[in-house]
Design a protein around this motif. Structure first.
Motif, PDB file in Angstrom:
ATOM      1  N   SER A   1      -8.801  11.296 -12.839  1.00 42.38           N
ATOM      2  CA  SER A   1      -8.204  11.364 -14.170  1.00 42.38           C
ATOM      3  C   SER A   1      -8.850  12.459 -15.004  1.00 42.38           C
ATOM      4  O   SER A   1      -8.156  13.242 -15.678  1.00 42.38           O
ATOM      5  CB  SER A   1      -8.353  10.005 -14.866  1.00 42.38           C
ATOM      6  OG  SER A   1      -7.874  10.070 -16.199  1.00 42.38           O
ATOM      7  N   ASP A   2     -10.180  12.536 -14.973  1.00 36.88           N
ATOM      8  CA  ASP A   2     -10.886  13.567 -15.739  1.00 36.88           C
ATOM      9  C   ASP A   2     -10.500  14.966 -15.267  1.00 36.88           C
ATOM     10  O   ASP A   2     -10.315  15.883 -16.083  1.00 36.88           O
ATOM     11  CB  ASP A   2     -12.398  13.372 -15.602  1.00 36.88           C
ATOM     12  CG  ASP A   2     -12.877  12.068 -16.227  1.00 36.88           C
ATOM     13  OD1 ASP A   2     -12.145  11.518 -17.085  1.00 36.88           O
ATOM     14  OD2 ASP A   2     -13.972  11.590 -15.852  1.00 36.88           O
ATOM     15  N   ARG A   3     -10.353  15.117 -13.954  1.00 35.25           N
ATOM     16  CA  ARG A   3     -10.007  16.433 -13.419  1.00 35.25           C
ATOM     17  C   ARG A   3      -8.591  16.841 -13.812  1.00 35.25           C
ATOM     18  O   ARG A   3      -8.345  17.997 -14.201  1.00 35.25           O
ATOM     19  CB  ARG A   3     -10.140  16.426 -11.898  1.00 35.25           C
ATOM     20  CG  ARG A   3     -10.142  17.813 -11.271  1.00 35.25           C
ATOM     21  CD  ARG A   3     -10.065  17.736  -9.776  1.00 35.25           C
ATOM     22  NE  ARG A   3      -8.700  17.431  -9.337  1.00 35.25           N
ATOM     23  CZ  ARG A   3      -8.359  17.253  -8.048  1.00 35.25           C
ATOM     24  NH1 ARG A   3      -9.296  17.304  -7.120  1.00 35.25           N
ATOM     25  NH2 ARG A   3      -7.119  17.001  -7.728  1.00 35.25           N
ATOM     26  N   ILE A   4      -7.665  15.888 -13.735  1.00 29.01           N
ATOM     27  CA  ILE A   4      -6.275  16.194 -14.086  1.00 29.01           C
ATOM     28  C   ILE A   4      -6.162  16.515 -15.576  1.00 29.01           C
ATOM     29  O   ILE A   4      -5.446  17.444 -15.976  1.00 29.01           O
ATOM     30  CB  ILE A   4      -5.365  15.015 -13.703  1.00 29.01           C
ATOM     31  CG1 ILE A   4      -5.274  14.894 -12.180  1.00 29.01           C
ATOM     32  CG2 ILE A   4      -3.965  15.197 -14.294  1.00 29.01           C
ATOM     33  CD1 ILE A   4      -4.477  13.702 -11.704  1.00 29.01           C
TER      34      ILE A   4
ATOM     35  N   ARG B   1       0.830  -1.208   0.000  1.00 25.22           N
ATOM     36  CA  ARG B   1       0.000   0.000   0.000  1.00 25.22           C
ATOM     37  C   ARG B   1       0.858   1.248   0.000  1.00 25.22           C
ATOM     38  O   ARG B   1       1.906   1.290   0.649  1.00 25.22           O
ATOM     39  CB  ARG B   1      -0.914  -0.008   1.219  1.00 25.22           C
ATOM     40  CG  ARG B   1      -1.958   1.084   1.217  1.00 25.22           C
ATOM     41  CD  ARG B   1      -2.803   1.015   2.463  1.00 25.22           C
ATOM     42  NE  ARG B   1      -2.058   1.489   3.642  1.00 25.22           N
ATOM     43  CZ  ARG B   1      -2.614   1.740   4.816  1.00 25.22           C
ATOM     44  NH1 ARG B   1      -3.905   1.532   4.981  1.00 25.22           N
ATOM     45  NH2 ARG B   1      -1.885   2.155   5.827  1.00 25.22           N
ATOM     46  N   VAL B   2       0.411   2.260  -0.728  1.00 27.03           N
ATOM     47  CA  VAL B   2       1.060   3.572  -0.706  1.00 27.03           C
ATOM     48  C   VAL B   2      -0.011   4.641  -0.550  1.00 27.03           C
ATOM     49  O   VAL B   2      -1.176   4.429  -0.903  1.00 27.03           O
ATOM     50  CB  VAL B   2       1.882   3.853  -1.989  1.00 27.03           C
ATOM     51  CG1 VAL B   2       3.015   2.860  -2.153  1.00 27.03           C
ATOM     52  CG2 VAL B   2       0.982   3.856  -3.225  1.00 27.03           C
ATOM     53  N   GLU B   3       0.386   5.778   0.000  1.00 19.14           N
ATOM     54  CA  GLU B   3      -0.501   6.937   0.132  1.00 19.14           C
ATOM     55  C   GLU B   3       0.123   8.099  -0.628  1.00 19.14           C
ATOM     56  O   GLU B   3       1.294   8.434  -0.417  1.00 19.14           O
ATOM     57  CB  GLU B   3      -0.694   7.293   1.602  1.00 19.14           C
ATOM     58  CG  GLU B   3      -1.381   6.208   2.408  1.00 19.14           C
ATOM     59  CD  GLU B   3      -1.668   6.629   3.834  1.00 19.14           C
ATOM     60  OE1 GLU B   3      -1.443   7.832   4.146  1.00 19.14           O
ATOM     61  OE2 GLU B   3      -2.106   5.795   4.636  1.00 19.14           O
ATOM     62  N   VAL B   4      -0.674   8.708  -1.501  1.00 20.51           N
ATOM     63  CA  VAL B   4      -0.185   9.780  -2.361  1.00 20.51           C
ATOM     64  C   VAL B   4      -1.092  10.993  -2.227  1.00 20.51           C
ATOM     65  O   VAL B   4      -2.328  10.856  -2.194  1.00 20.51           O
ATOM     66  CB  VAL B   4      -0.132   9.340  -3.840  1.00 20.51           C
ATOM     67  CG1 VAL B   4       0.574  10.383  -4.690  1.00 20.51           C
ATOM     68  CG2 VAL B   4       0.551   7.996  -3.985  1.00 20.51           C
ATOM     69  N   ASP B   5      -0.488  12.155  -2.162  1.00 14.33           N
ATOM     70  CA  ASP B   5      -1.249  13.403  -2.142  1.00 14.33           C
ATOM     71  C   ASP B   5      -1.821  13.654  -3.540  1.00 14.33           C
ATOM     72  O   ASP B   5      -1.065  13.658  -4.521  1.00 14.33           O
ATOM     73  CB  ASP B   5      -0.327  14.552  -1.738  1.00 14.33           C
ATOM     74  CG  ASP B   5      -1.077  15.849  -1.484  1.00 14.33           C
ATOM     75  OD1 ASP B   5      -2.207  15.982  -1.992  1.00 14.33           O
ATOM     76  OD2 ASP B   5      -0.532  16.721  -0.799  1.00 14.33           O
ATOM     77  N   PRO B   6      -3.135  13.844  -3.676  1.00 11.73           N
ATOM     78  CA  PRO B   6      -3.712  14.093  -5.000  1.00 11.73           C
ATOM     79  C   PRO B   6      -3.096  15.291  -5.706  1.00 11.73           C
ATOM     80  O   PRO B   6      -2.983  15.305  -6.935  1.00 11.73           O
ATOM     81  CB  PRO B   6      -5.203  14.319  -4.708  1.00 11.73           C
ATOM     82  CG  PRO B   6      -5.445  13.674  -3.392  1.00 11.73           C
ATOM     83  CD  PRO B   6      -4.180  13.811  -2.635  1.00 11.73           C
ATOM     84  N   SER B   7      -2.684  16.306  -4.949  1.00 12.16           N
ATOM     85  CA  SER B   7      -2.077  17.487  -5.567  1.00 12.16           C
ATOM     86  C   SER B   7      -0.732  17.150  -6.206  1.00 12.16           C
ATOM     87  O   SER B   7      -0.322  17.789  -7.178  1.00 12.16           O
ATOM     88  CB  SER B   7      -1.901  18.600  -4.524  1.00 12.16           C
ATOM     89  OG  SER B   7      -0.991  18.207  -3.504  1.00 12.16           O
ATOM     90  N   THR B   8      -0.052  16.143  -5.660  1.00 13.68           N
ATOM     91  CA  THR B   8       1.207  15.699  -6.266  1.00 13.68           C
ATOM     92  C   THR B   8       0.951  15.092  -7.634  1.00 13.68           C
ATOM     93  O   THR B   8       1.693  15.339  -8.592  1.00 13.68           O
ATOM     94  CB  THR B   8       1.902  14.674  -5.361  1.00 13.68           C
ATOM     95  OG1 THR B   8       2.201  15.277  -4.097  1.00 13.68           O
ATOM     96  CG2 THR B   8       3.199  14.180  -5.989  1.00 13.68           C
TER      97      THR B   8
ATOM     98  N   ALA C   1      -1.756  15.708  -9.510  1.00 14.15           N
ATOM     99  CA  ALA C   1      -2.284  16.751 -10.380  1.00 14.15           C
ATOM    100  C   ALA C   1      -1.194  17.697 -10.862  1.00 14.15           C
ATOM    101  O   ALA C   1      -1.268  18.219 -11.979  1.00 14.15           O
ATOM    102  CB  ALA C   1      -3.366  17.538  -9.643  1.00 14.15           C
ATOM    103  N   GLY C   2      -0.167  17.915 -10.040  1.00 10.23           N
ATOM    104  CA  GLY C   2       0.909  18.832 -10.405  1.00 10.23           C
ATOM    105  C   GLY C   2       2.004  18.208 -11.229  1.00 10.23           C
ATOM    106  O   GLY C   2       2.948  18.910 -11.633  1.00 10.23           O
ATOM    107  N   ASN C   3       1.911  16.907 -11.485  1.00  5.80           N
ATOM    108  CA  ASN C   3       2.939  16.205 -12.261  1.00  5.80           C
ATOM    109  C   ASN C   3       2.263  15.307 -13.296  1.00  5.80           C
ATOM    110  O   ASN C   3       2.020  14.124 -13.029  1.00  5.80           O
ATOM    111  CB  ASN C   3       3.833  15.368 -11.344  1.00  5.80           C
ATOM    112  CG  ASN C   3       4.640  16.201 -10.381  1.00  5.80           C
ATOM    113  OD1 ASN C   3       5.734  16.656 -10.681  1.00  5.80           O
ATOM    114  ND2 ASN C   3       4.095  16.411  -9.183  1.00  5.80           N
ATOM    115  N   PRO C   4       1.937  15.836 -14.467  1.00  7.72           N
ATOM    116  CA  PRO C   4       1.227  15.055 -15.484  1.00  7.72           C
ATOM    117  C   PRO C   4       1.939  13.762 -15.870  1.00  7.72           C
ATOM    118  O   PRO C   4       1.272  12.744 -16.107  1.00  7.72           O
ATOM    119  CB  PRO C   4       1.156  16.023 -16.672  1.00  7.72           C
ATOM    120  CG  PRO C   4       1.223  17.393 -16.056  1.00  7.72           C
ATOM    121  CD  PRO C   4       2.133  17.236 -14.883  1.00  7.72           C
TER     122      PRO C   4
END
Length: 239
Positions: free
Chosen positions: A221-224, A179-186, A188-191
């Motif tokens: 995905s749609d938002r990014i 398992r990993v936890e990732v910040d959604p902003s990370t 979104a900020g890195n295509p």
């Protein structure tokens, strides 16, 4: 007698030939025997299957050997903001330590024990602010913290969830329980980072592994993609 000798020789040679022949047949059969022994001696987990009938022991991405090999794979994407974030964390921690030392020094109360205390506070603050480094390659995603690294196979994801709270997190779990936890902003900020993750997510869907959280990842995905298109228009002055 000569005939008998020849017959005797033939008779004596016959068993030898038959023995040799038996050895030859045994040798041929021996090719199958080790294979059977190998199959019997293989680990119990070699024939385990996960959701969708994907074999964990078929030499595919679910194997331990693959898990070791994937660590040597080339990093194809990484968090471009990580260097700036770690510099900011170091600056904050160092500034706190210097400020506390200056306050004690100006008051004439600075000694060895107090200096050690302020230094410990600065190091603790740096550990708290230390940003996880997110990298990705072909079908894997890694999140490295200050003391350890967590990694998942993105083409073997079985679950995705959003964890609320002060800081939002996307929690990804693969078929092997990692398992990993990732910040959604990370993401979104890195295509490029999101592209590598999304490619593995699509593979997981094709294999029928990803159930929980598939819709959430599609929404992300749609938002990014919308944000990326908007950024392109802004750069091109076409908005």
């Amino acid at each position: 007698m000569p005939g008998g000798g020849a017959g005797g020789a033939g008779a004596s040679a016959g068993p030898g030939e038959r023995a040799a022949g038996g050895g030859g047949v045994g040798g041929v059969g021996g090719f199958g025997a080790p294979a059977e022994a190998g199959a019997a001696g293989s680990p119990a987990g070699a024939t385990r299957t996960g959701p969708g009938g994907f074999l964990l022991g078929d030499g595919g991405p679910g194997d331990e050997g693959f898990a070791r090999a994937e660590r040597r794979e080339t990093v194809l994407a990484e968090d471009r903001r990580w260097v700036g974030d770690i510099r900011a964390a170091a600056f904050c921690a160092l500034s706190l330590g210097v400020l506390l030392h200056l306050m004690d020094f100006s008051g004439g109360t600075l000694d060895g024990s107090r200096s050690a205390l302020w230094t410990t506070l600065s190091v603790t603050l740096f550990a708290v602010l230390f940003p996880p480094r997110v990298t990705a390659g072909r079908h894997w995603l890694s999140v490295r913290g200050l003391f350890r690294e967590r990694r998942v196979s993105t083409d073997l994801l079985t679950r995705a969830a959003r964890r609320g709270g002060v800081s939002q997190r996307i929690v990804l779990t693969d078929i092997r329980g990692r398992r990993v936890e990732v910040d959604p902003s990370t993401l979104a900020g890195n295509p490029l980072l999101w592209h590598e993750l999304d490619r593995g997510v699509r593979k997981s869907r094709e294999r029928g592994l990803l159930g929980t959280g598939s819709a959430m990842l599609q929404h992300l995905s749609d938002r990014i993609e919308a944000d990326t298109v908007r950024a392109v228009f802004e750069v091109s002055e076409l908005r």
